[in-house]
Enzyme design. Structure first.
Site, PDB file in Angstrom:
ATOM      1  N   ASP A  46       0.875  -1.164   0.057  1.00 47.10           N
ATOM      2  CA  ASP A  46      -0.008  -0.002  -0.098  1.00 47.10           C
ATOM      3  C   ASP A  46       0.838   1.222   0.129  1.00 47.10           C
ATOM      4  O   ASP A  46       1.411   1.533   0.978  1.00 47.10           O
ATOM      5  CB  ASP A  46      -0.781   0.031   1.454  1.00 47.10           C
ATOM      6  CG  ASP A  46      -1.839   1.194   1.197  1.00 47.10           C
ATOM      7  OD1 ASP A  46      -1.569   2.004   0.383  1.00 47.10           O
ATOM      8  OD2 ASP A  46      -2.727   1.312   2.188  1.00 47.10           O
ATOM      9  N   LEU A  47       1.054   1.891  -1.162  1.00 46.36           N
ATOM     10  CA  LEU A  47       1.828   3.007  -1.492  1.00 46.36           C
ATOM     11  C   LEU A  47       1.453   4.112  -0.296  1.00 46.36           C
ATOM     12  O   LEU A  47       2.298   5.208  -0.176  1.00 46.36           O
ATOM     13  CB  LEU A  47       1.723   3.474  -2.892  1.00 46.36           C
ATOM     14  CG  LEU A  47       2.629   2.572  -3.769  1.00 46.36           C
ATOM     15  CD1 LEU A  47       2.147   2.797  -5.090  1.00 46.36           C
ATOM     16  CD2 LEU A  47       3.980   2.655  -3.659  1.00 46.36           C
ATOM     17  N   ASN A  73       3.974   2.482 -11.336  1.00 52.23           N
ATOM     18  CA  ASN A  73       2.946   2.890 -12.106  1.00 52.23           C
ATOM     19  C   ASN A  73       1.813   3.257 -11.277  1.00 52.23           C
ATOM     20  O   ASN A  73       0.770   4.270 -11.529  1.00 52.23           O
ATOM     21  CB  ASN A  73       2.667   1.811 -13.296  1.00 52.23           C
ATOM     22  CG  ASN A  73       1.185   1.693 -13.785  1.00 52.23           C
ATOM     23  OD1 ASN A  73       1.009   2.597 -14.665  1.00 52.23           O
ATOM     24  ND2 ASN A  73       0.217   1.198 -13.477  1.00 52.23           N
ATOM     25  N   THR A  94       0.724   8.994  -2.151  1.00 55.30           N
ATOM     26  CA  THR A  94       0.710   7.692  -3.069  1.00 55.30           C
ATOM     27  C   THR A  94       1.673   7.775  -4.339  1.00 55.30           C
ATOM     28  O   THR A  94       2.131   6.944  -4.660  1.00 55.30           O
ATOM     29  CB  THR A  94      -0.881   7.405  -3.355  1.00 55.30           C
ATOM     30  OG1 THR A  94      -1.662   7.506  -2.303  1.00 55.30           O
ATOM     31  CG2 THR A  94      -0.835   5.967  -4.033  1.00 55.30           C
ATOM     32  N   SER A 114       2.400  12.161 -15.949  1.00 51.33           N
ATOM     33  CA  SER A 114       1.043  12.456 -16.562  1.00 51.33           C
ATOM     34  C   SER A 114       1.211  13.880 -17.118  1.00 51.33           C
ATOM     35  O   SER A 114       1.978  14.760 -16.875  1.00 51.33           O
ATOM     36  CB  SER A 114       0.009  12.753 -15.334  1.00 51.33           C
ATOM     37  OG  SER A 114      -1.071  13.217 -15.864  1.00 51.33           O
ATOM     38  N   TYR A 136      -3.999  21.591  -2.960  1.00 50.02           N
ATOM     39  CA  TYR A 136      -3.558  20.473  -3.196  1.00 50.02           C
ATOM     40  C   TYR A 136      -3.903  20.106  -4.659  1.00 50.02           C
ATOM     41  O   TYR A 136      -4.742  20.606  -5.253  1.00 50.02           O
ATOM     42  CB  TYR A 136      -4.047  19.189  -2.468  1.00 50.02           C
ATOM     43  CG  TYR A 136      -5.229  18.870  -2.516  1.00 50.02           C
ATOM     44  CD1 TYR A 136      -5.850  17.910  -3.605  1.00 50.02           C
ATOM     45  CD2 TYR A 136      -6.416  19.771  -2.058  1.00 50.02           C
ATOM     46  CE1 TYR A 136      -7.073  17.726  -4.008  1.00 50.02           C
ATOM     47  CE2 TYR A 136      -7.843  19.141  -2.497  1.00 50.02           C
ATOM     48  CZ  TYR A 136      -7.998  18.357  -3.277  1.00 50.02           C
ATOM     49  OH  TYR A 136      -9.359  18.041  -3.872  1.00 50.02           O
TER      50      TYR A 136
HETATM   51  N1  LIG Z   1      -5.716   7.073 -16.979  1.00 48.17           N
HETATM   52  C1  LIG Z   1      -5.109   8.188 -17.372  1.00 48.17           C
HETATM   53  O1  LIG Z   1      -5.833   8.930 -18.336  1.00 48.17           O
HETATM   54  C2  LIG Z   1      -3.657   8.496 -16.892  1.00 48.17           C
HETATM   55  C3  LIG Z   1      -3.391   9.865 -17.620  1.00 48.17           C
HETATM   56  C4  LIG Z   1      -2.020  10.249 -17.199  1.00 48.17           C
HETATM   57  C5  LIG Z   1      -1.467   9.420 -16.264  1.00 48.17           C
HETATM   58  N2  LIG Z   1      -1.912   8.322 -15.848  1.00 48.17           N
HETATM   59  C6  LIG Z   1      -1.018   7.601 -14.607  1.00 48.17           C
HETATM   60  O2  LIG Z   1      -1.185   6.065 -14.941  1.00 48.17           O
HETATM   61  C7  LIG Z   1      -0.774   5.494 -13.838  1.00 48.17           C
HETATM   62  C8  LIG Z   1      -1.767   4.192 -13.891  1.00 48.17           C
HETATM   63  O3  LIG Z   1      -3.042   4.776 -13.729  1.00 48.17           O
HETATM   64  P1  LIG Z   1      -4.300   3.985 -14.299  1.00 48.17           P
HETATM   65  O4  LIG Z   1      -4.894   4.972 -15.356  1.00 48.17           O
HETATM   66  O5  LIG Z   1      -4.009   2.635 -14.926  1.00 48.17           O
HETATM   67  O6  LIG Z   1      -5.531   4.125 -13.162  1.00 48.17           O
HETATM   68  P2  LIG Z   1      -5.991   2.775 -12.570  1.00 48.17           P
HETATM   69  O7  LIG Z   1      -6.494   1.976 -13.475  1.00 48.17           O
HETATM   70  O8  LIG Z   1      -6.914   3.509 -11.276  1.00 48.17           O
HETATM   71  O9  LIG Z   1      -4.602   1.951 -11.986  1.00 48.17           O
HETATM   72  C9  LIG Z   1      -4.131   2.585 -10.920  1.00 48.17           C
HETATM   73  C10 LIG Z   1      -3.401   1.437 -10.010  1.00 48.17           C
HETATM   74  O10 LIG Z   1      -2.817   2.088  -8.875  1.00 48.17           O
HETATM   75  C11 LIG Z   1      -3.095   1.164  -7.784  1.00 48.17           C
HETATM   76  N3  LIG Z   1      -3.124   2.005  -6.594  1.00 48.17           N
HETATM   77  C12 LIG Z   1      -3.685   3.099  -6.311  1.00 48.17           C
HETATM   78  N4  LIG Z   1      -3.513   3.384  -5.052  1.00 48.17           N
HETATM   79  C13 LIG Z   1      -2.530   2.459  -4.459  1.00 48.17           C
HETATM   80  C14 LIG Z   1      -1.975   2.491  -3.166  1.00 48.17           C
HETATM   81  N5  LIG Z   1      -2.172   3.150  -2.233  1.00 48.17           N
HETATM   82  N6  LIG Z   1      -0.790   1.527  -3.135  1.00 48.17           N
HETATM   83  C15 LIG Z   1      -0.838   0.463  -4.156  1.00 48.17           C
HETATM   84  N7  LIG Z   1      -1.212   0.461  -5.409  1.00 48.17           N
HETATM   85  C16 LIG Z   1      -2.465   1.622  -5.345  1.00 48.17           C
HETATM   86  C17 LIG Z   1      -4.738   0.938  -8.051  1.00 48.17           C
HETATM   87  O11 LIG Z   1      -4.757  -0.451  -7.183  1.00 48.17           O
HETATM   88  P3  LIG Z   1      -6.592  -0.612  -6.957  1.00 48.17           P
HETATM   89  O12 LIG Z   1      -6.804  -1.663  -8.084  1.00 48.17           O
HETATM   90  O13 LIG Z   1      -6.436  -1.555  -5.519  1.00 48.17           O
HETATM   91  O14 LIG Z   1      -7.199   0.523  -7.002  1.00 48.17           O
HETATM   92  C18 LIG Z   1      -4.431   0.441  -9.572  1.00 48.17           C
HETATM   93  O15 LIG Z   1      -4.084  -0.803  -9.777  1.00 48.17           O
HETATM   94  C19 LIG Z   1      -0.945   6.304 -12.606  1.00 48.17           C
HETATM   95  O16 LIG Z   1       0.271   6.737 -12.208  1.00 48.17           O
HETATM   96  C20 LIG Z   1      -1.598   7.785 -13.436  1.00 48.17           C
HETATM   97  O17 LIG Z   1      -1.385   8.751 -12.487  1.00 48.17           O
HETATM   98  C21 LIG Z   1      -3.078   7.812 -15.914  1.00 48.17           C
END
Ligand SMILES: NC(=O)c1ccc[n+]([C@@H]2O[C@H](COP(=O)([O-])OP(=O)(O)OC[C@H]3O[C@@H](n4cnc5c(N)ncnc54)[C@H](OP(=O)(O)O)[C@@H]3O)[C@@H](O)[C@H]2O)c1
Length: 255
Positions: A46-47, A73, A94, A114, A136
């Site tokens: 848990d980050l 990620n 996180t 991002s 924030y």
């Molecule tokens: N989606 C976009 O449009 C976008 C755009 C720019 C950047 N990003 C970046 O891409 C990365 C991946 O995001 P995503 O879009 O794939 O979102 P996502 O589907 O919500 O995946 C995020 C992952 O992070 C995990 N997570 C969240 N809080 C955590 C914690 N405290 N400890 C451990 N794991 C944790 C989540 O776990 P759970 O499954 O348990 O929730 C999930 O597996 C992120 O860094 C995000 O900022 C995304």
């Protein structure tokens, strides 16, 4: 999951660090169904909790598993001010601190940042207002991802260590990250898939940096759409990167 799947397909021994072990095991089973020869483990992390991050680091060390590549990620985007278990604003805790503490310096590192890192205050990160519930920003944590990768890259170079640290901006991807969007957003959700990247496209740049021979030896760069990209000038500011390093240490040093 997509990044883990592609890495496993390319014969990388993958360790998924997840906060929800049941979901993590399901992802592992799905990947194994697809790729029965995949080498894949699931470990708890848990980050948003420094205690969990330290336990993970210690468990990983005693597991004897190799660690050649670290992909930072995981991340959150929440609609209102929230604190982590250690009373630090949740995005910063996180998306940046958890990764920076778990990060070992002599590994290849990829930080998933991002496009949100462009949307900031003029000084980039307001260190004295990290826990201010009116100031924030998700973008501060994402700027921190790039600054942190850059600082690591500079230090590795200075020390003559032949490994790399890079960051990337994946684009707007339809994932669970967007789950907290407003009603209006949900209404336009139906057209997302025509405007934004799908999950495979969203994971492509991470997989490119991790695996492609073209990127071998490239360090201290930010990527987008499987190419070197231009991050904001603040992301290139080494003084800001050093300040972030000192600030992060002050929040996480167990003393
Ligand atoms: N989606 C976009 O449009 C976008 C755009 C720019 C950047 N990003 C970046 O891409 C990365 C991946 O995001 P995503 O879009 O794939 O979102 P996502 O589907 O919500 O995946 C995020 C992952 O992070 C995990 N997570 C969240 N809080 C955590 C914690 N405290 N400890 C451990 N794991 C944790 C989540 O776990 P759970 O499954 O348990 O929730 C999930 O597996 C992120 O860094 C995000 O900022 C995304």
């Amino acid at each position: 999951m997509e990044t883990a799947r592609v890495l496993a397909l390319r014969h990388v021994h993958v360790v998924m660090a997840v906060r929800n072990m049941d979901s993590g095991r399901k992802v592992k089973d799905n990947i194994l169904q697809d790729i029965p020869t995949a080498k894949i483990e699931v470990m708890e992390l848990d980050l948003s909790s420094m205690a969990s991050v330290r336990k993970f680091a210690s468990d990983y060390k005693s597991s004897g598993l190799p660690l050649n590549l670290l992909i930072n990620n995981a991340g959150v985007m929440v609609p209102q001010f929230m604190l982590s278990q250690d009373d630090i604003e949740l995005h910063f805790a996180t998306n940046h601190l958890g990764h920076s503490v778990s990060m070992q310096r002599r590994r290849k590192v990829i930080n998933v940042s991002s496009e949100g890192h462009w949307f900031l205050y003029s000084e980039g990160i307001q260190f004295d207002k990290i826990n201010d519930d009116t100031r924030y920003k998700y973008g501060q944590s994402k700027l921190a991802n790039i600054l942190h990768a850059n600082e690591l890259a500079w230090r590795l170079k200075e020390e003559g260590v032949h490994t790399t640290a890079n960051s990337l901006q994946p684009g707007v991807v339809v994932t669970n990250l967007l789950r907290h969007r407003s009603f209006l957003d949900v209404v336009i959700n139906g057209i997302d898939k025509y405007m934004f990247k799908n999950v495979q496209q969203g994971a492509a740049t991470t997989c490119y940096i991790a695996l492609h021979p073209q990127v071998k030896g490239v360090s201290g760069e930010d990527f987008s759409d499987c190419n070197v990209a231009k991050a904001s000038s603040m992301a290139e500011d080494r003084e800001l990167g050093k300040k972030l390093g000192d600030f992060s240490l002050s929040l996480t040093d167990p003393k």
